[in-house]
Write a protein that holds these residues in place. Structure first.
Motif, PDB file in Angstrom:
ATOM      1  N   GLN A   3     -25.797   5.577 -61.401  1.00 43.62           N
ATOM      2  CA  GLN A   3     -25.136   6.191 -62.544  1.00 43.62           C
ATOM      3  C   GLN A   3     -23.634   6.050 -62.369  1.00 43.62           C
ATOM      4  N   VAL A   4     -22.966   5.597 -63.425  1.00 42.33           N
ATOM      5  CA  VAL A   4     -21.510   5.506 -63.409  1.00 42.33           C
ATOM      6  C   VAL A   4     -20.991   6.644 -64.276  1.00 42.33           C
ATOM      7  N   PRO A  47     -19.188   5.253 -59.526  1.00 41.16           N
ATOM      8  CA  PRO A  47     -20.575   4.799 -59.394  1.00 41.16           C
ATOM      9  C   PRO A  47     -21.289   5.557 -58.278  1.00 41.16           C
ATOM     10  N   ILE A  48     -22.472   6.079 -58.593  1.00 40.49           N
ATOM     11  CA  ILE A  48     -23.232   6.855 -57.619  1.00 40.49           C
ATOM     12  C   ILE A  48     -24.661   6.340 -57.575  1.00 40.49           C
ATOM     13  N   LEU A  49     -25.105   5.940 -56.377  1.00 38.81           N
ATOM     14  CA  LEU A  49     -26.496   5.536 -56.180  1.00 38.81           C
ATOM     15  C   LEU A  49     -27.343   6.788 -56.028  1.00 38.81           C
ATOM     16  N   ARG A  90     -25.021   9.146 -49.829  1.00 40.54           N
ATOM     17  CA  ARG A  90     -25.228   9.082 -51.274  1.00 40.54           C
ATOM     18  C   ARG A  90     -24.849  10.423 -51.874  1.00 40.54           C
ATOM     19  N   PRO A  91     -23.630  10.497 -52.410  1.00 41.13           N
ATOM     20  CA  PRO A  91     -23.214  11.761 -53.007  1.00 41.13           C
ATOM     21  C   PRO A  91     -24.042  12.078 -54.249  1.00 41.13           C
ATOM     22  N   GLU A 128     -20.992  15.802 -57.647  1.00 38.53           N
ATOM     23  CA  GLU A 128     -19.800  15.637 -56.826  1.00 38.53           C
ATOM     24  C   GLU A 128     -18.840  14.595 -57.391  1.00 38.53           C
ATOM     25  N   ALA A 129     -19.141  14.007 -58.537  1.00 42.19           N
ATOM     26  CA  ALA A 129     -18.338  12.923 -59.108  1.00 42.19           C
ATOM     27  C   ALA A 129     -16.892  13.340 -59.354  1.00 42.19           C
ATOM     28  N   LYS A 130     -16.684  14.543 -59.878  1.00 45.13           N
ATOM     29  CA  LYS A 130     -15.319  14.995 -60.143  1.00 45.13           C
ATOM     30  C   LYS A 130     -14.494  15.073 -58.866  1.00 45.13           C
ATOM     31  N   THR A 131     -15.082  15.616 -57.831  1.00 46.16           N
ATOM     32  CA  THR A 131     -14.385  15.730 -56.553  1.00 46.16           C
ATOM     33  C   THR A 131     -14.066  14.350 -55.996  1.00 46.16           C
ATOM     34  N   ILE A 132     -15.021  13.432 -56.075  1.00 46.95           N
ATOM     35  CA  ILE A 132     -14.810  12.072 -55.581  1.00 46.95           C
ATOM     36  C   ILE A 132     -13.674  11.400 -56.338  1.00 46.95           C
ATOM     37  N   ALA A 133     -13.673  11.541 -57.667  1.00 46.14           N
ATOM     38  CA  ALA A 133     -12.629  10.920 -58.494  1.00 46.14           C
ATOM     39  C   ALA A 133     -11.258  11.492 -58.170  1.00 46.14           C
TER      40      ALA A 133
END
Length: 104
Positions: A38-39, A50-52, A85-86, A90-95
């Protein structure tokens, strides 16, 4: 050593071709909701993350997402251990961490 997918966030353009390829291989339909990758687009300006997902099985050794990734943000390579694999949450934190790192 085994092969794994390395995600190079700096190169991801957010095109989401990886999602389409994954869903087509796994379900026979172009439906990104069924993809094992998912992107997520975060904030403004939008930062693609991008997250696997845990359900990704690397397409039995020939990952479709890697073959369609034109900017080479997904790399199929030998690694000592499977990368973390986050979670999508957690996407916001990663970005934000990525943006802080490249802004220095």
């Amino acid at each position: 050593m085994a092969k794994h997918i390395e995600v190079v966030m700096d190169k991801c353009t957010g095109c989401k071709l990886c999602e389409l390829a994954c869903s087509a291989i796994k379900t026979g339909e172009f439906n990104p909701r069924d993809a094992r990758i998912q992107v997520t687009l975060v904030d403004m300006p939008e930062i693609p993350v991008p997250i696997l997902l845990d359900s990704c099985d690397y397409c039995a050794g020939a990952p479709a997402c890697v073959s369609v990734c034109l900017p080479e943000a997904l790399v199929w390579k030998e690694m000592e251990a499977r990368p973390a694999r986050p979670k999508l949450s957690e996407a916001k934190t990663i970005a934000r961490e990525w943006l802080a790192a490249v802004s220095r």
